[in-house]
Design a protein around this motif. Structure first.
Motif, mmCIF file in Angstrom:
data_model
loop_
_atom_site.group_PDB
_atom_site.id
_atom_site.type_symbol
_atom_site.label_atom_id
_atom_site.label_comp_id
_atom_site.label_asym_id
_atom_site.label_seq_id
_atom_site.Cartn_x
_atom_site.Cartn_y
_atom_site.Cartn_z
ATOM 1 N N THR A 159 0.980 -1.167 0.049
ATOM 2 C CA THR A 159 -0.032 0.032 -0.061
ATOM 3 C C THR A 159 0.749 1.362 0.137
ATOM 4 O OG1 THR A 159 -1.673 -1.114 1.143
ATOM 5 C CG2 THR A 159 -1.842 1.201 1.281
ATOM 6 N N GLY A 160 0.646 2.186 -0.838
ATOM 7 C CA GLY A 160 1.612 3.353 -0.895
ATOM 8 C C GLY A 160 2.762 3.000 -1.806
ATOM 9 N N SER A 161 2.837 1.812 -2.403
ATOM 10 C CA SER A 161 4.026 2.031 -3.470
ATOM 11 C C SER A 161 4.056 2.948 -4.587
ATOM 12 C CB SER A 161 3.715 0.443 -4.280
ATOM 13 O OG SER A 161 4.619 0.423 -5.320
ATOM 14 N N LEU A 162 5.109 3.267 -4.841
ATOM 15 C CA LEU A 162 5.162 4.382 -6.016
ATOM 16 C C LEU A 162 5.666 3.940 -7.249
ATOM 17 C CD1 LEU A 162 6.903 6.923 -3.702
ATOM 18 C CD2 LEU A 162 4.542 6.810 -4.495
ATOM 19 N N GLY A 163 6.263 2.717 -7.342
ATOM 20 C CA GLY A 163 6.537 2.207 -8.573
ATOM 21 C C GLY A 163 7.301 0.696 -8.243
ATOM 22 N N GLU A 164 7.518 -0.018 -9.471
ATOM 23 C CA GLU A 164 8.056 -1.493 -9.148
ATOM 24 C C GLU A 164 8.976 -1.764 -10.673
ATOM 25 O OE1 GLU A 164 6.004 -5.908 -9.218
ATOM 26 O OE2 GLU A 164 4.964 -4.089 -8.425
ATOM 27 N N ALA A 165 9.799 -2.315 -10.128
ATOM 28 C CA ALA A 165 10.837 -3.132 -11.338
ATOM 29 C C ALA A 165 10.746 -4.530 -11.281
ATOM 30 C CB ALA A 165 12.078 -2.436 -11.201
ATOM 31 N N SER A 166 9.879 -5.249 -11.573
ATOM 32 C CA SER A 166 9.705 -6.769 -11.786
ATOM 33 C C SER A 166 9.606 -7.304 -13.059
ATOM 34 C CB SER A 166 8.853 -7.223 -10.845
ATOM 35 O OG SER A 166 7.421 -6.496 -11.107
ATOM 36 N N ARG A 167 9.774 -6.471 -14.158
ATOM 37 C CA ARG A 167 9.746 -7.018 -15.500
ATOM 38 C C ARG A 167 10.976 -7.384 -16.072
ATOM 39 N NH1 ARG A 167 5.356 -6.907 -18.773
ATOM 40 N NH2 ARG A 167 4.348 -5.072 -17.746
ATOM 41 N N THR A 168 11.350 -8.571 -16.239
ATOM 42 C CA THR A 168 12.598 -9.090 -17.156
ATOM 43 C C THR A 168 12.988 -8.176 -18.461
ATOM 44 O OG1 THR A 168 12.582 -11.242 -15.649
ATOM 45 C CG2 THR A 168 13.776 -10.991 -17.944
ATOM 46 N N CYS A 169 13.776 -7.485 -18.491
ATOM 47 C CA CYS A 169 14.177 -6.886 -19.680
ATOM 48 C C CYS A 169 13.270 -5.848 -19.752
ATOM 49 C CB CYS A 169 14.408 -7.801 -20.766
ATOM 50 S SG CYS A 169 15.887 -9.097 -20.220
ATOM 51 N N GLY A 170 12.620 -5.310 -18.936
ATOM 52 C CA GLY A 170 11.552 -4.255 -19.345
ATOM 53 C C GLY A 170 11.187 -3.512 -18.058
ATOM 54 N N SER A 171 10.226 -2.356 -18.397
ATOM 55 C CA SER A 171 9.887 -1.460 -17.423
ATOM 56 C C SER A 171 8.637 -1.754 -16.604
ATOM 57 C CB SER A 171 9.816 -0.203 -17.960
ATOM 58 O OG SER A 171 9.269 1.003 -17.274
ATOM 59 N N GLY A 172 8.773 -1.416 -15.382
ATOM 60 C CA GLY A 172 7.572 -1.548 -14.502
ATOM 61 C C GLY A 172 7.186 -3.057 -14.079
ATOM 62 N N ALA A 173 6.002 -3.178 -13.654
ATOM 63 C CA ALA A 173 5.639 -4.445 -13.083
ATOM 64 C C ALA A 173 5.591 -5.697 -14.005
ATOM 65 C CB ALA A 173 4.328 -4.182 -12.334
ATOM 66 N N GLY A 174 5.979 -6.850 -13.471
ATOM 67 C CA GLY A 174 6.119 -8.092 -14.186
ATOM 68 C C GLY A 174 6.007 -9.453 -13.263
ATOM 69 N N ASP A 175 6.494 -10.646 -13.796
ATOM 70 C CA ASP A 175 6.744 -11.655 -12.986
ATOM 71 C C ASP A 175 8.050 -11.832 -12.115
ATOM 72 O OD1 ASP A 175 3.743 -12.268 -13.932
ATOM 73 O OD2 ASP A 175 4.939 -13.040 -15.483
ATOM 74 N N GLY A 176 8.568 -10.982 -12.171
ATOM 75 C CA GLY A 176 9.933 -11.062 -11.455
ATOM 76 C C GLY A 176 11.185 -10.914 -12.291
ATOM 77 N N ILE A 177 12.295 -10.410 -11.857
ATOM 78 C CA ILE A 177 13.418 -10.179 -12.649
ATOM 79 C C ILE A 177 14.259 -11.704 -12.625
ATOM 80 C CG2 ILE A 177 15.509 -8.861 -13.100
ATOM 81 C CD1 ILE A 177 14.270 -6.843 -10.941
ATOM 82 N N ALA A 178 14.529 -12.339 -13.687
ATOM 83 C CA ALA A 178 15.131 -13.608 -13.989
ATOM 84 C C ALA A 178 16.591 -13.239 -13.556
ATOM 85 C CB ALA A 178 14.954 -14.090 -15.299
ATOM 86 N N PRO A 179 17.190 -14.410 -13.053
ATOM 87 C CA PRO A 179 18.892 -14.260 -12.926
ATOM 88 C C PRO A 179 19.311 -13.881 -14.143
ATOM 89 C CG PRO A 179 17.644 -16.282 -11.827
ATOM 90 C CD PRO A 179 16.636 -15.779 -12.773
ATOM 91 N N GLY A 180 20.497 -12.852 -13.792
ATOM 92 C CA GLY A 180 21.095 -12.486 -14.905
ATOM 93 C C GLY A 180 20.558 -11.196 -15.736
ATOM 94 N N ALA A 181 19.390 -11.058 -15.576
ATOM 95 C CA ALA A 181 18.713 -9.750 -16.344
ATOM 96 C C ALA A 181 18.529 -8.777 -15.722
ATOM 97 C CB ALA A 181 17.075 -10.679 -16.679
ATOM 98 N N ALA A 182 18.055 -7.541 -16.119
ATOM 99 C CA ALA A 182 17.839 -6.378 -15.654
ATOM 100 C C ALA A 182 16.359 -5.907 -15.889
ATOM 101 C CB ALA A 182 18.759 -5.288 -16.380
ATOM 102 N N ALA A 183 15.713 -4.873 -15.018
ATOM 103 C CA ALA A 183 14.484 -4.485 -15.031
ATOM 104 C C ALA A 183 14.850 -2.905 -14.523
ATOM 105 C CB ALA A 183 13.663 -5.201 -14.249
#
Length: 203
Positions: A146-170
């Protein structure tokens, strides 16, 4: 002679216990200091890098997330399901941000996963008088977003996703006002295992 024979087994046991304790303590200190982390990143990136974060919009905060992977589980234990709650090891995960202070405005949080598990980074405001790491995880091993301002969890992408895979960036770009913020990984169990840090935003 009899006394020496009786003492010898106890002395050997005491030495073995002391050596084991020293080994465990040394491993823990090396992990906390990042000794295992420093030996792997270059080779890991060369072998496993899937993508790179783009140029920052506004200020850049580069975040590295890391775990001890197989060393945390032991040689005969399977890779844990990241969806299950619980701790992984004894705080043997890290989330490190550089720099830790940026000016107010647009901030691009760029994350590289140098671990062996899936991770993510959530940007949360820190209330006055609270410190990073003080949020209470729920029964599912996650803290409230609650109150989250942003999330980096998309493998090789911007914003929310299913998590950052090992060796990858978000990455994610947020607009931050002056204040204190917490960057954290909210995969079940990871926050409790030490994946959080403070980010300060100045005027």
């Amino acid at each position: 002679m009899t006394r020496r024979r009786r003492r010898t087994p106890w002395a050997a046991i005491a030495i073995a216990v002391a050596a084991l304790a020293l080994g465990i303590a040394t491993t823990g200190l090396m992990a906390a200091a990042g000794a295992f982390h420093r030996t792997a990143p270059a080779a890991w990136r060369a072998q496993n890098a899937r993508c790179a974060a783009p140029a920052a919009k506004g200020s850049a905060v580069d975040v590295t997330v890391w775990d001890m992977g197989r060393m945390m589980r032991g040689p005969n234990r399977p890779v844990p399901d990241d969806r299950r709650p619980g701790r992984y090891g004894m705080g043997m995960m890290r989330l490190v941000a550089r720099p830790t202070t940026v000016p107010a405005g647009k901030v691009t949080v760029r994350v590289v996963n140098e671990g062996t598990l899936t991770h993510e980074v959530i940007v949360m405001p820190l209330a006055a008088g609270r410190a990073a790491g003080e949020r209470a995880p729920g029964a599912d091993g996650r803290v409230s977003e609650t109150g989250s301002l942003g999330e980096a969890s998309r493998t090789c992408g911007s914003g929310a996703g299913d998590g950052i895979a090992p060796g990858a960036a978000a990455w994610t770009t947020v607009t931050l006002r002056p204040g204190r913020y917490e960057l954290l990984c909210n995969v079940p169990g990871h926050y409790a295992a030490g994946m959080y840090t403070e980010l300060d935003v100045t005027r």
